[in-house]
Design a protein around this motif. Structure first.
Motif: not given
Length: 365
Positions: A154, A157-158, A180, A182-188
């Motif tokens: 994890a 990836k970050e 981004c 995907d949504e996970d990238t956006y949120t991070f």
């Protein structure tokens, strides 16, 4: 909602802040007179509040509010500590959106920090300082994450996302233009609180002569509008000096003064409309004998979360919402009459609250 007002020295930034908040921030014709960020809380103008207050004879009327932060004038090299740079950059991290005041007027009596009026150069100066500051933040994150990322998927990836963003910034691009995927990238990325990720509204500060046609004949304004269109930013035209005069008037005088200038709304109203658009905000209303009030929520907020704006108990114990459009309520003349006509709807947990809804929440805790 918190908005940071930024700009190079002598572009009209503190004059605008003074007029928006009537807070009297010291405004002098030299850099760095605004050393501590001045904070002003401004009520959001909403004509619906008065109409509903009159209908219910409410004892109290409470508008939604916006917090403005006037942040010290920025110069080249701020990210390296020039001028009051570092202080500026830490203050701006806390805001939801950036109001960037850009000088679009010629006046030999007001010195320009770079010697001539050139709004695109000014925008680039501030953008570069924000980019440099973001790169520095990311470099620190990369240094911290380096060891852990080798044994943690994890984290790895970050780290890849951060490195990709750093390369994007090093190309002179703002964080918000990063794809981004995907949504996970956006949120991070959203969690990193990068300065160049924040939405930007340009306040094109013009002379009084350019106000009537909303800056259409001003070449500087044209340049700013073209730049903003390419970069998903909002623009509104304002004359900070005129706003200062408007701030001293009562409501009736203000209306007459605006009409004389051929204007429909003040700069504050333009700015708030642009802020709501760029941040995706709306207002719903609660009304009764004790109080009529506006509540600011994001577009797409469901009824329980909207209720939570009033009190966490409202969200936790949400049962249902009684909803009527403000105009339909006014047309009926009373809540009882609106109910009799079947205009008051009973909505559940999945209802998405709309701008101008008058809502009565039922809850049990």
């Amino acid at each position: 909602m918190k908005l940071g007002i930024v700009g190079l020295p002598n572009v009209g930034k503190s004059t605008l802040f003074n007029s928006l908040t009537k807070a009297g921030a010291e405004s002098a014709n030299y850099p760095f007179c605004t050393i501590d960020p001045n904070v002003g809380v401004v009520p959001v103008p909403d004509f619906r509040l008065k109409l509903l207050t009159d209908l219910y004879h409410s004892e109290k009327t409470t508008p939604a509010v916006i917090e403005f932060v006037d942040i010290a004038g920025l110069v080249k090299g701020a990210s390296k500590g020039e001028g009051l740079g570092n202080q500026f950059l830490s203050n701006i991290r806390e805001v939801d959106a950036i109001i960037h005041v850009v000088r679009c007027f010629e006046d030999p009596n007001v010195i320009h920090v770079d010697g001539s009026v050139n709004p695109l150069r000014d925008i680039e100066t501030i953008n570069l300082e924000l980019i440099f500051s973001d790169i520095e933040i990311l470099e620190r994150r990369i240094a911290k994450m380096g060891k852990g990322a080798s044994s943690n998927k994890a984290l790895a990836k970050e780290l890849d996302i951060i490195k990709a963003m750093k390369a994007h910034l090093e190309d002179g691009k703002m964080a918000r233009s990063f794809e981004c995927g995907d949504e996970d990238t956006y949120t991070f990325l959203n969690s990193l609180n990068l300065l160049t990720w924040k939405p930007v509204i340009f306040a094109a500060n013009v002379s009084e002569d350019d106000l009537a046609d909303d800056g259409a004949s001003n070449e500087f304004v044209k340049e700013v509008r073209e730049f903003a269109a390419k970069n998903d930013c909002e623009v509104f035209v304002i004359c900070a000096q005129i706003e200062q005069e408007i701030a001293e008037l009562d409501d009736d005088e203000k209306k007459m003064f605006l009409e004389e200038l051929g204007l429909k709304e003040s700069g504050l109203e333009k700015l708030i409309a642009a802020s709501y658009r760029i941040l995706g905000l709306i207002s719903y209303l609660t009304a009764g004998e004790k109080e009529t009030r506006a509540w600011t929520i994001r577009v797409g907020t469901k009824a329980p979360q909207a209720a939570g704006k009033i009190h966490s108990d409202f969200e936790r114990g949400f049962i249902k919402a009684e909803v009527v459009n403000y105009q339909e309520l006014l047309d009926c003349g009373s809540y009882t009459a609106a109910k009799e006509k079947g205009l008051v709807r009973i909505e559940g947990k999945e209802y998405v609250v709309k701008d101008g809804d008058v809502v009565l929440f039922r809850f049990n805790v």
